[in-house]
Design a protein around this motif. Structure first.
Motif, PDB file in Angstrom:
ATOM      1  N   THR A 163      -5.929 -36.516 -10.464  1.00  0.00           N
ATOM      2  CA  THR A 163      -6.751 -36.659 -11.673  1.00  0.00           C
ATOM      3  C   THR A 163      -7.834 -35.590 -11.681  1.00  0.00           C
ATOM      4  O   THR A 163      -8.460 -35.327 -10.660  1.00  0.00           O
ATOM      5  CB  THR A 163      -7.442 -38.050 -11.673  1.00  0.00           C
ATOM      6  N   LYS A 164      -8.046 -35.015 -12.855  1.00  0.00           N
ATOM      7  CA  LYS A 164      -9.099 -34.008 -13.000  1.00  0.00           C
ATOM      8  C   LYS A 164     -10.451 -34.560 -12.556  1.00  0.00           C
ATOM      9  O   LYS A 164     -10.750 -35.729 -12.780  1.00  0.00           O
ATOM     10  CB  LYS A 164      -9.224 -33.597 -14.478  1.00  0.00           C
ATOM     11  N   GLY A 165     -11.254 -33.725 -11.966  1.00  0.00           N
ATOM     12  CA  GLY A 165     -12.589 -34.137 -11.518  1.00  0.00           C
ATOM     13  C   GLY A 165     -13.589 -34.137 -12.659  1.00  0.00           C
ATOM     14  O   GLY A 165     -13.229 -34.016 -13.829  1.00  0.00           O
ATOM     15  N   ILE A 166     -14.856 -34.258 -12.299  1.00  0.00           N
ATOM     16  CA  ILE A 166     -15.921 -34.308 -13.307  1.00  0.00           C
ATOM     17  C   ILE A 166     -16.483 -32.897 -13.501  1.00  0.00           C
ATOM     18  O   ILE A 166     -16.898 -32.248 -12.545  1.00  0.00           O
ATOM     19  CB  ILE A 166     -17.016 -35.292 -12.864  1.00  0.00           C
ATOM     20  N   PRO A 167     -16.504 -32.416 -14.742  1.00  0.00           N
ATOM     21  CA  PRO A 167     -16.941 -31.027 -14.979  1.00  0.00           C
ATOM     22  C   PRO A 167     -18.433 -30.839 -14.731  1.00  0.00           C
ATOM     23  O   PRO A 167     -19.211 -31.794 -14.851  1.00  0.00           O
ATOM     24  CB  PRO A 167     -16.624 -30.801 -16.462  1.00  0.00           C
ATOM     25  N   SER A 168     -18.806 -29.612 -14.401  1.00  0.00           N
ATOM     26  CA  SER A 168     -20.200 -29.332 -14.053  1.00  0.00           C
ATOM     27  C   SER A 168     -21.149 -29.648 -15.198  1.00  0.00           C
ATOM     28  O   SER A 168     -22.310 -29.967 -14.983  1.00  0.00           O
ATOM     29  CB  SER A 168     -20.355 -27.864 -13.666  1.00  0.00           C
ATOM     30  N   THR A 169     -20.634 -29.568 -16.437  1.00  0.00           N
ATOM     31  CA  THR A 169     -21.495 -29.844 -17.586  1.00  0.00           C
ATOM     32  C   THR A 169     -21.882 -31.313 -17.676  1.00  0.00           C
ATOM     33  O   THR A 169     -22.802 -31.675 -18.390  1.00  0.00           O
ATOM     34  CB  THR A 169     -20.755 -29.478 -18.882  1.00  0.00           C
ATOM     35  N   ARG A 170     -21.137 -32.154 -16.954  1.00  0.00           N
ATOM     36  CA  ARG A 170     -21.350 -33.598 -17.094  1.00  0.00           C
ATOM     37  C   ARG A 170     -21.778 -34.260 -15.789  1.00  0.00           C
ATOM     38  O   ARG A 170     -21.769 -35.482 -15.708  1.00  0.00           O
ATOM     39  CB  ARG A 170     -20.048 -34.263 -17.569  1.00  0.00           C
ATOM     40  N   TRP A 171     -22.110 -33.477 -14.767  1.00  0.00           N
ATOM     41  CA  TRP A 171     -22.326 -34.098 -13.460  1.00  0.00           C
ATOM     42  C   TRP A 171     -23.385 -35.184 -13.489  1.00  0.00           C
ATOM     43  O   TRP A 171     -23.249 -36.235 -12.862  1.00  0.00           O
ATOM     44  CB  TRP A 171     -22.628 -33.052 -12.392  1.00  0.00           C
ATOM     45  N   PHE A 172     -24.437 -34.954 -14.282  1.00  0.00           N
ATOM     46  CA  PHE A 172     -25.527 -35.936 -14.308  1.00  0.00           C
ATOM     47  C   PHE A 172     -25.136 -37.175 -15.085  1.00  0.00           C
ATOM     48  O   PHE A 172     -25.675 -38.245 -14.848  1.00  0.00           O
ATOM     49  CB  PHE A 172     -26.808 -35.294 -14.859  1.00  0.00           C
ATOM     50  N   ASP A 173     -24.200 -37.022 -16.049  1.00  0.00           N
ATOM     51  CA  ASP A 173     -23.688 -38.222 -16.713  1.00  0.00           C
ATOM     52  C   ASP A 173     -22.970 -39.110 -15.704  1.00  0.00           C
ATOM     53  O   ASP A 173     -23.011 -40.332 -15.800  1.00  0.00           O
ATOM     54  CB  ASP A 173     -22.736 -37.831 -17.851  1.00  0.00           C
TER      55      ASP A 173
END
Lengths: 198, 959
Positions: B448-458
């Motif tokens: 599964t794709k990981g969490i993108p850097s743009t959303r890490w804080f979400d």
């Protein structure tokens, strides 16, 4: 004998400031002194042009004619150098210079402004040596190593040319002929009293 | 008449350099006078035990001491300018022009001409530090690795490996980027990302879904061969200044037209022959309107479309909606001007298209770049010199780091995350597949794709139930990445405050170190710059250059690979990480890592670029013709400079690299190919295979990608050597037919295909209808924050959805009207002097002196209406999170009415408050200012979660 000159082809200058940082880097020029700078005309408007400016090493240099202590010398190649040991920091040269080239380490409006600093055409100090003492005052003598001024050698678009006036004038003339336009070699006629395209 | 273009720039009366705690450390010349070492400079680190600190010496040359010359590559943008360093006594004392480099021919921009400062770095992080009860303390490397490692292992135990975020860097060399991806895999997560997410992730996705590979098709140098150039959403005069010499060459030698399409009259636009000002966020309408005129006048390349493109009729149907009236209504551009652009691009072929962040950093970024690519296909500008889609990548190795899978969606070489890809890399890494599975929380999360850097804080702040993984992100590793280049900074700060552990690995403390309300649990580890290590770097034009180590890592800083190795040792997988890679003094050897990349990355042709070949190219740069980038003489004769990928087969095959992607005018063995056959052989009864073929091809037409099955069918399997067959058998097991050009570790399948004049990846059609994406044909969607409320009904944002383990909002935000309180459009971009988040460049005194203050550009009309004077201070209010920033107003017509522009490199201030004091003493950048991303708002691309930086709303008031 070559007559060393600068030529800035404003059609090519993109205001990238490579000339500015290359100079700082090469000569360890301290914060606050700018031997070279880029100025922009009609900023943000159609017709915007940028030009890289420094001491142009003028023919009959006005700075030399107003200096009360005669600290300027012009080399056989036409390079205008000054002797910091002689300079009294009066600032007359700054007022005489059409390019705003002379720089002063002190911002005081009264008294001495400190020893004037300006572009040496990468030719070091007046004694021509590359000693650490001369480096500290004037920067590296690249000319002695057979190299041209670093600002022109590193110019991102080859807008800024340095070298023998006849050679760089011919390069510029060829460019203008080939592309069919040219907004002028900024400062050339003021500095050298002729035109690179004649 | 002569005006200074920015306050502070080139001023005669500059403010003095902001004081540091230890000014003595600044004075490099003082060092020399004291013959260096003992006194002055070490004041900076006095009392801290000097044993491991390597002091920096003076800048100038000491008479009589020998001077060595080293060659490296600039670490700023992706043009790949060679840097020549003069080194004396292990100190970098001067920079010379690299005249032999065919990329930069001796030239630099302000940043390249100032890189030497990096290895002196008064404001560099000098030793590991941690935040204890709000103050910074020094600690040893051993203790740091131990403490951080223990905490991470504890988080891994309690919350699973996906709760540690591994954010890597486009500044890594290829070897570190690859090792970082491998490291994250062995840690057990796909949540490892880098700047490509916020740079060209949408380009990679969009272009790869059109042509096959997501990369710049031609080279910077080749722009000189274009007869017309269109730059849309890019400002290379500031972002890639050295590329301008090639652009201007085309303008001067070919009398080429230079079209710049941008909401802002940029430094590049100043050199345009045609400047088109558009309303921000209307890229697709502009392209479709240009194409409308192309189709209307029959200017498209019909033969090219017939032979090499799939689906153009569906595009025609969409384009037909964008006649002059609708185009003007939406874009604000007079239709006659777009007709002129269409005519210039059609009548001056080959014409080239250049784009950058203006296209990509949008909620519709992927659709944008597909529209751009479609235009070039319609004009038949693909696969030829002077044409192409020329995507200028931002950071020095963002291309390489992307290629090598430093990404949440894929393993190296764009092989994805499915079981086959994992098994392939299990073989390359020489580890058991089952062991790899055991490292992850589950096989499902492994794929599964990981969490993108743009959303890490979400992923830190969201309720656990909202995440498709066991727990929140609890530890953040920012390894060579800025915080202020990511949007929604106020929310990010909350995320930072909530983290259990924040680890910054970087030459500088970065804005990560000072953001959020943290008193404990923040660690800073000093990584060295690329000038202090050796390794390879991939430029935007896909060519790879080798950097020599200029000086040893300064102070206590370490190479990226060494730090990775130390952590792997702590975590217990060092043996697997460096199997088949030699380690010297704890540093995994770059050459060995590259050889492993060569062995494993056949899928993008990273296989032929051995360290020996790359070093040979660097040594013989002068043999390469700058016009063609081909070596005409010497040991590299016939090669293209830097062996631009794909460089097929093993190094022994001596493939010259690919100068132009998808060029059918040269044989495959010389760098030719059709488009990649990536989507099968037919769709709804229509062939997806090309009708023409690269010259010398034995198959006269299209063909699918090569597998053992295809080789057998063609009767070419007999051409494989016994050794190659043996490797293929070992990979394929019972079913060797499935072994493909991508997974065959022998390189034999590629070799045989090329021997018969065929491209290993097949010969397909470019696809202008991407049926696997939302909006298979790109359509206009208004930005989430738009002042044009009247257009929303017809052009709505995408509905809310989920992806990347997270909720993804769209339409629900767009329906809330903020344009009354925030009437102006806010957009952002680069300055030539700074790069990225600017932690490095704002700490460089030669660069910092030129731009000393953050600012906002505002149009003269708006300024007059709001009573704002040029160079006065203003408040800019963002449309979310009650955000605000104080900035200097630059009033001009550079931006159009209703548009405000803010450069994005600044950081270190929050809502008017200076955070300089939060840096470790003496390590604050020389220049601080408000980051534009304190004001930017929610908005992510549907395919890659690229952030929206180019169109949001704001309000401006005089301060």
């Amino acid at each position: 004998m070559a007559r060393m000159k600068f030529l800035c082809d404003a059609e090519r200058c993109i205001d990238c400031n490579a000339c500015v940082t290359a100079c700082k880097n090469e000569h360890e020029v301290p914060w606050g002194l700018n031997r070279r700078r880029v100025v922009t005309l009609n900023d943000g408007e159609p017709g915007e042009l940028s030009v890289s400016m420094a001491c142009m090493h003028c023919t009959d240099a006005p700075c030399a004619s107003v200096c009360p202590v005669n600290c300027f010398v012009q080399t056989a190649d036409g390079i205008v150098l000054h002797n910091k040991d002689q300079c009294i920091g009066c600032g007359y040269c700054f007022y005489a210079c059409p390019f705003g080239a002379p720089q002063f380490p002190s911002k005081s409006n009264f008294g001495s402004r400190g020893k004037m600093d300006k572009c040496t055409y990468c030719a070091g100090g007046p004694d021509g040596s590359n000693s650490p003492e001369q480096f500290a005052k004037y920067g590296r003598n690249r000319l002695a190593e057979g190299k041209l001024p670093i600002c022109a050698e590193m110019c991102s678009t080859r807008s800024l040319l340095a070298g023998d006036g006849a050679t760089i004038g011919a390069i510029y003339k060829e460019r203008v002929l080939r592309r069919g336009y040219g907004s002028g070699a900024w400062g050339w006629s003021t500095a050298y009293r002729d035109s690179p395209t004649v | 008449m002569l005006t200074k273009h920015r306050p502070g720039s080139a001023s005669r009366a500059l403010p003095s350099l902001p004081a540091q705690d230890t000014p003595a450390a600044l004075d490099r010349r003082g060092f020399l006078r004291n013959s260096g070492l003992a006194a002055g400079g070490l004041a900076a680190i006095s009392g801290l035990g000097m044993a491991t600190v390597r002091p920096v010496q003076a800048g100038e040359i000491v008479p009589g001491e020998p001077v060595e010359t080293r060659k490296s590559v600039c670490t700023h943008c992706s043009v790949g300018c060679s840097v020549i360093a003069r080194v004396q006594n292990g100190v970098w004392v001067g920079q010379d022009p690299a005249f032999d480099s065919p990329n930069n021919l001796g030239t630099h921009c302000a940043k390249g001409a100032a890189v030497r400062e990096l290895t002196h770095g008064d404001r560099r992080l000098k030793y590991p530090m941690k935040l204890v009860n709000g103050s910074w303390q020094r600690l040893s490397w051993e203790k740091a690795i131990d403490e951080i490692g223990d905490k991470m292992l504890e988080i891994r135990e309690k919350s699973g490996p996906d709760s540690v975020y591994w954010l890597g860097s486009a500044k890594f060399n290829n070897e570190a980027a690859y090792l970082f991806r491998k490291f994250a895999a062995m840690w057990g997560t796909n949540t490892c990302d880098h700047q490509a997410r916020i740079c060209h992730s949408t380009t990679v996705a969009g272009v790869a879904n059109t042509f096959g590979y997501g990369a710049m098709t031609n080279s910077f140098n080749d722009l000189a061969n274009a007869k017309a150039i269109m730059i849309m959403g890019g400002n290379p005069a500031e972002a890639h200044p050295v590329s301008l010499q090639h652009l201007l060459r085309s303008k001067e030698l070919n009398q080429a037209e230079l079209i710049v399409i941008d909401p802002r009259f940029t430094r590049t636009a100043a050199h345009a022959t045609e400047y088109v000002r558009i309303r921000p966020g209307t890229d697709i309408p502009v392209i479709w309107s240009i194409l409308w005129h192309v189709f209307e006048n029959g200017w498209e390349d019909k033969e090219f479309i017939a032979n090499r493109v799939y689906g153009m009729d569906q595009v025609r149907a969409e384009v037909a909606k964008w006649g002059p009236e609708e185009s003007e209504r939406v874009t604000g551009v007079p239709s006659a001007q777009l007709r002129r652009v269409a005519e210039i691009m059609s009548q001056n072929r080959p014409s080239s298209l250049v784009w950058c962040m203006g296209a990509t950093q949008k909620t519709v970024g992927t659709a944008n770049v597909r529209a751009y690519s479609i235009m070039q296909l319609a004009l038949g500008n693909m696969g030829i010199s002077g044409g192409g889609t020329n995507i200028f990548r931002g950071h020095c190795n963002v291309q390489g780091a992307t290629d090598l899978g430093l990404d949440v969606t894929t393993l190296p070489a764009y092989l994805g995350l499915d079981e086959e890809a994992w098994r392939h890399f299990g073989r390359v890494w020489d580890v058991e597949y089952d062991w790899l599975v055991s490292r992850f929380a589950s096989k499902k999360l492994m794929e599964t794709k990981g969490i993108p850097s743009t959303r890490w804080f979400d992923a830190v702040l969201a309720d656990k139930s909202q995440l498709d993984q066991p727990d929140n992100v609890r530890a953040m590793v920012a390894w060579g990445h800025a915080a202020n280049s990511i949007t929604r900074e106020p929310v990010m700060r909350q995320g930072m405050s909530k983290l259990d552990l924040l680890l910054v690995v970087d030459p500088h403390p970065t804005t990560f170190a000072i953001s959020g309300d943290r008193k404990d649990g923040t660690y800073l580890l000093p990584a060295c710059t690329q000038f202090e290590q050796s390794g390879s770097v991939t430029g935007s034009n896909r060519s790879i250059q080798w950097r020599e180590q200029v000086v040893k890592p300064i102070f206590e800083s370490k190479q990226d690979a060494e730090i990775l190795y130390l952590f792997a040792r702590k975590f217990g997988f060092a043996e697997q990480l460096i199997k088949n890679i030699a380690v010297e003094d704890n540093v995994p050897v770059a050459e060995d890592i590259l050889r492993e990349i060569n062995r494993g990355c056949f899928a993008i042709g990273y296989s032929g670029q051995s360290p020996e070949r790359l070093k040979m190219h660097m040594k013989h740069q002068a043999d390469f013709d700058p016009a063609t980038l081909k070596a005409t003489t010497g040991p590299c004769a016939g090669d293209y400079y830097g062996l631009p990928w794909p460089c097929w087969g093993t190094p022994e095959l001596k493939h010259p690299g690919t100068a132009f992607l998808y060029n059918t005018n040269v044989p495959v063995k010389d760098g030719g190919s059709g488009f990649r056959a990536r989507w099968g052989v037919e769709r709804e009864g229509v062939s997806l295979l090309a009708a023409d073929y690269p010259i010398d091809s034995e198959i006269k037409g299209g063909y699918p990608e090569f597998t053992m099955a295809v080789l057998k069918k063609l009767g070419w399997d007999g051409d494989l050597t016994a050794t190659e067959m043996e490797i293929i058998r070992k990979i394929g097991g019972d079913n060797i037919d499935r072994v493909s050009w991508q997974t065959d570790l022998s390189g034999g399948i590629q070799r045989v295909a090329i021997q018969h004049g065929c491209a290993p990846f097949g010969n397909g059609r470019a696809r202008v209808v991407a049926w696997n994406l939302v909006d298979p044909v790109p359509i206009h969607r208004e930005p989430i924050q738009t002042p044009r409320r009247d257009l929303i009904a017809k052009y709505p944002a995408l509905p809310d959805r989920r992806d990347f383990r997270l909720p993804h909002l769209g339409l629900s935000l767009q329906t809330v009207d903020k344009s009354k309180d925030f009437p102006l459009i806010l957009t952002s971009g680069r300055l030539v002097e700074y790069e990225g988040g600017g932690d490095e460049t704002r700490s460089n005194r030669w660069l910092a002196e030129i731009v000393q203050e953050a600012y906002a550009e505002i149009n003269t009309e708006d300024a007059r209406r709001l009573g704002i004077k040029d160079k006065s201070m203003i408040w800019v209010y963002g449309a979310e999170s009650n955000s605000k920033a104080t900035l200097r107003a630059h009033v001009s017509n550079r931006t159009g009415p209703g548009v405000v522009f803010i450069p994005f490199h600044f950081g270190g201030m929050t809502a008017g408050v200076d955070n300089r004091g939060k840096y470790p003493p003496g390590l604050d950048p020389i220049v601080v200012g408000h980051a534009v991303n304190q004001l930017t708002t929610y908005g992510y691309d549907a395919v890659t979660h690229m952030q929206e930086t180019k169109v949001t709303l704001c309000r401006v008031e005089a301060a």
